[in-house]
Write a protein that holds these residues in place. Structure first.
Motif, PDB file in Angstrom:
ATOM      1  N   ARG A  22      13.055 -19.803  21.160  1.00 25.92           N
ATOM      2  CA  ARG A  22      14.500 -19.659  21.375  1.00 25.92           C
ATOM      3  C   ARG A  22      15.222 -19.973  20.075  1.00 25.92           C
ATOM      4  N   GLU A  23      15.448 -21.248  19.814  1.00 25.17           N
ATOM      5  CA  GLU A  23      16.079 -21.708  18.569  1.00 25.17           C
ATOM      6  C   GLU A  23      17.389 -20.996  18.273  1.00 25.17           C
ATOM      7  N   LYS A  24      18.242 -20.855  19.286  1.00 23.31           N
ATOM      8  CA  LYS A  24      19.552 -20.265  19.054  1.00 23.31           C
ATOM      9  C   LYS A  24      20.311 -21.093  18.038  1.00 23.31           C
ATOM     10  N   GLY A  25      21.051 -20.427  17.194  1.00 31.55           N
ATOM     11  CA  GLY A  25      21.828 -21.113  16.177  1.00 31.55           C
ATOM     12  C   GLY A  25      21.148 -21.184  14.827  1.00 31.55           C
ATOM     13  N   ARG A  26      19.841 -20.935  14.783  1.00 31.80           N
ATOM     14  CA  ARG A  26      19.159 -20.929  13.492  1.00 31.80           C
ATOM     15  C   ARG A  26      19.220 -19.527  12.892  1.00 31.80           C
ATOM     16  N   PRO A  27      19.305 -19.417  11.577  1.00 29.66           N
ATOM     17  CA  PRO A  27      19.345 -18.097  10.939  1.00 29.66           C
ATOM     18  C   PRO A  27      18.093 -17.282  11.273  1.00 29.66           C
ATOM     19  N   ALA A  28      18.255 -15.978  11.235  1.00 27.80           N
ATOM     20  CA  ALA A  28      17.153 -15.088  11.593  1.00 27.80           C
ATOM     21  C   ALA A  28      15.918 -15.333  10.733  1.00 27.80           C
ATOM     22  N   ARG A  29      16.116 -15.586   9.443  1.00 27.50           N
ATOM     23  CA  ARG A  29      14.971 -15.805   8.552  1.00 27.50           C
ATOM     24  C   ARG A  29      14.203 -17.060   8.973  1.00 27.50           C
ATOM     25  N   GLU A  30      14.918 -18.124   9.316  1.00 28.62           N
ATOM     26  CA  GLU A  30      14.253 -19.350   9.759  1.00 28.62           C
ATOM     27  C   GLU A  30      13.527 -19.133  11.077  1.00 28.62           C
ATOM     28  N   ARG A  31      14.131 -18.396  11.985  1.00 20.28           N
ATOM     29  CA  ARG A  31      13.461 -18.105  13.258  1.00 20.28           C
ATOM     30  C   ARG A  31      12.194 -17.291  13.024  1.00 20.28           C
ATOM     31  N   TYR A  32      12.264 -16.384  12.067  1.00 24.98           N
ATOM     32  CA  TYR A  32      11.088 -15.574  11.756  1.00 24.98           C
ATOM     33  C   TYR A  32       9.964 -16.436  11.202  1.00 24.98           C
ATOM     34  N   GLU A  33      10.290 -17.311  10.239  1.00 27.93           N
ATOM     35  CA  GLU A  33       9.253 -18.161   9.644  1.00 27.93           C
ATOM     36  C   GLU A  33       8.650 -19.094  10.690  1.00 27.93           C
ATOM     37  N   LEU A  34       9.478 -19.648  11.557  1.00 20.16           N
ATOM     38  CA  LEU A  34       8.970 -20.483  12.635  1.00 20.16           C
ATOM     39  C   LEU A  34       8.137 -19.655  13.601  1.00 20.16           C
ATOM     40  N   GLY A  35       8.608 -18.457  13.889  1.00 18.11           N
ATOM     41  CA  GLY A  35       7.870 -17.579  14.800  1.00 18.11           C
ATOM     42  C   GLY A  35       6.480 -17.253  14.295  1.00 18.11           C
ATOM     43  N   ARG A  36       6.319 -17.108  12.977  1.00 20.27           N
ATOM     44  CA  ARG A  36       4.988 -16.845  12.423  1.00 20.27           C
ATOM     45  C   ARG A  36       4.053 -18.010  12.703  1.00 20.27           C
ATOM     46  N   ARG A  37       4.560 -19.231  12.598  1.00 26.28           N
ATOM     47  CA  ARG A  37       3.726 -20.408  12.887  1.00 26.28           C
ATOM     48  C   ARG A  37       3.376 -20.457  14.375  1.00 26.28           C
ATOM     49  N   LEU A  38       4.363 -20.174  15.210  1.00 26.62           N
ATOM     50  CA  LEU A  38       4.100 -20.181  16.653  1.00 26.62           C
ATOM     51  C   LEU A  38       3.153 -19.048  17.047  1.00 26.62           C
ATOM     52  N   ARG A  39       3.256 -17.924  16.367  1.00 26.27           N
ATOM     53  CA  ARG A  39       2.352 -16.802  16.658  1.00 26.27           C
ATOM     54  C   ARG A  39       0.907 -17.210  16.411  1.00 26.27           C
ATOM     55  N   ASP A  40       0.665 -17.937  15.324  1.00 25.17           N
ATOM     56  CA  ASP A  40      -0.694 -18.404  15.029  1.00 25.17           C
ATOM     57  C   ASP A  40      -1.170 -19.413  16.075  1.00 25.17           C
ATOM     58  N   LEU A  41      -0.307 -20.347  16.434  1.00 27.67           N
ATOM     59  CA  LEU A  41      -0.687 -21.380  17.406  1.00 27.67           C
ATOM     60  C   LEU A  41      -0.980 -20.771  18.773  1.00 27.67           C
ATOM     61  N   THR A  42      -0.112 -19.886  19.218  1.00 34.52           N
ATOM     62  CA  THR A  42      -0.295 -19.305  20.548  1.00 34.52           C
ATOM     63  C   THR A  42      -1.495 -18.366  20.580  1.00 34.52           C
ATOM     64  N   ALA A  43      -1.716 -17.637  19.487  1.00 35.44           N
ATOM     65  CA  ALA A  43      -2.879 -16.748  19.438  1.00 35.44           C
ATOM     66  C   ALA A  43      -4.169 -17.551  19.510  1.00 35.44           C
ATOM     67  N   ASP A  44      -4.212 -18.662  18.780  1.00 36.24           N
ATOM     68  CA  ASP A  44      -5.400 -19.508  18.817  1.00 36.24           C
ATOM     69  C   ASP A  44      -5.639 -20.082  20.214  1.00 36.24           C
ATOM     70  N   ALA A  45      -4.545 -20.356  20.942  1.00 37.07           N
ATOM     71  CA  ALA A  45      -4.657 -20.937  22.283  1.00 37.07           C
ATOM     72  C   ALA A  45      -4.829 -19.888  23.375  1.00 37.07           C
ATOM     73  N   GLY A  46      -4.697 -18.611  23.005  1.00 37.96           N
ATOM     74  CA  GLY A  46      -4.798 -17.554  24.013  1.00 37.96           C
ATOM     75  C   GLY A  46      -3.620 -17.533  24.960  1.00 37.96           C
ATOM     76  N   VAL A  47      -2.446 -17.895  24.439  1.00 32.16           N
ATOM     77  CA  VAL A  47      -1.230 -18.017  25.239  1.00 32.16           C
ATOM     78  C   VAL A  47      -0.182 -17.049  24.692  1.00 32.16           C
ATOM     79  N   PRO A  48       0.585 -16.375  25.547  1.00 31.08           N
ATOM     80  CA  PRO A  48       1.570 -15.418  25.046  1.00 31.08           C
ATOM     81  C   PRO A  48       2.756 -16.077  24.359  1.00 31.08           C
ATOM     82  N   LEU A  49       3.249 -15.419  23.326  1.00 26.44           N
ATOM     83  CA  LEU A  49       4.475 -15.814  22.644  1.00 26.44           C
ATOM     84  C   LEU A  49       5.576 -14.843  23.048  1.00 26.44           C
TER      85      LEU A  49
END
Length: 211
Positions: free
Chosen positions: A39-66
Motif C-alpha cells: 500500500r504505502e499511500k503517500g510515498r512517492p512512486a519511485r520509493e514505492r517501486y523500490e520497496l516493491g522490488r524488495r517485497l517481490r523478492d521476499l514474497t517470491a521466496d515464500a511462495g506468497v502473492p504480492l
C-alpha cells in the motif's frame, strides 16, 4: 492462483513503529501470512517501486502473492501477482487487460450491490470493510464499522472469496471468519506489533480455528 487467504498483510510503514516495511513483511511471512499488499499511500512512486522490488523478492521466496494497492502501472512494473482496486480506481476489466488474464484482481466492497458489481466485472476476491472502526485509512463514516454481519451478507451474495479488513486483530478476527470470510487483512495489528511474526501467527491461528 488461490485467493482463499487466511491472513493478508497490508503494508504501511507509517504504522510500523519506526521499522522498515520489508523487515515487517519478512517477519509476517515467517508468521504465516499468505498474501502481502503493497500500500504505502503517500510515498512517492519511485520509493514505492523500490520497496516493491524488495517485497517481490521476499514474497517470491515464500511462495506468497504480492498484490499492489490501486496502481496497475506499478503492479505491472514489479511483475506483481495482482492489484487491489477501490471503488474509484480503474475498472476490473481495464486492470486485467493491462496485467493479463492470470493476474489477481481484488476489489474493495462495503455493500452487497458493490460486491455483486465487482463479481460481475470479473474480480477474483473482495476486500470487505471497514469491519470494525479504523483510522488506518480514510473511510466514510457510513462504512467505518460495518461489522461481521455485513461480511456475512456479502459472502452469501457472491461466489468469491471475501477478506475482511478494518480494525481486525487476534481478539476480534474470529467473528469475521465465522461470518463467512475466507480470511482477514490486517495493517496495524501486525505492523505496529512488538513481535510482528508472533502477531501474524496468532491471527492466522484464530482464523484457522474459526473457519
Amino acid at each position: 492462483m488461490n485467493t482463499e487467504w487466511r491472513t493478508y498483510l497490508v503494508t504501511q510503514e507509517s504504522r510500523s513503529a519506526g521499522r522498515e516495511t520489508a523487515a515487517i513483511a519478512e517477519a509476517a511471512l515467517a508468521g504465516g501470512v499468505d498474501a502481502v499488499q503493497l500500500r504505502e499511500k503517500g510515498r512517492p512512486a519511485r520509493e514505492r517501486y523500490e520497496l516493491g522490488r524488495r517485497l517481490r523478492d521476499l514474497t517470491a521466496d515464500a511462495g506468497v502473492p504480492l498484490i499492489v494497492n490501486d496502481r496497475v502501472d506499478l503492479a505491472a512494473a514489479l511483475g506483481a501477482d495482482g492489484v487491489h482496486l477501490g471503488q474509484s480506481d480503474l475498472p476490473v476489466g481495464v486492470a486485467r487487460e493491462r496485467l493479463g488474464d492470470e493476474a489477481i484482481v481484488g476489489v474493495s466492497a462495503s455493500t452487497v450491490p458493490e460486491a455483486r458489481a465487482a463479481a460481475d466485472a470479473g474480480a477474483d476476491y473482495l476486500g470487505v470493510g471497514a469491519v470494525y472502526a479504523t483510522d488506518t485509512k480514510d473511510v466514510p463514516a457510513e462504512t467505518n464499522g460495518v461489522g461481521p454481519e455485513r461480511v456475512g451478507a456479502i459472502a452469501d451474495a457472491v461466489d468469491l472469496p471475501v477478506v475482511g479488513i478494518g480494525g481486525i486483530d487476534a481478539t476480534n478476527a474470529a467473528p469475521v471468519a465465522e461470518a463467512g470470510a475466507a480470511g482477514v487483512a490486517v495493517v496495524s495489528a501486525v505492523t505496529a506489533a512488538d513481535d510482528p511474526r508472533a502477531a501474524a501467527a496468532a491471527i492466522r491461528e484464530v482464523v484457522d480455528d474459526a473457519r
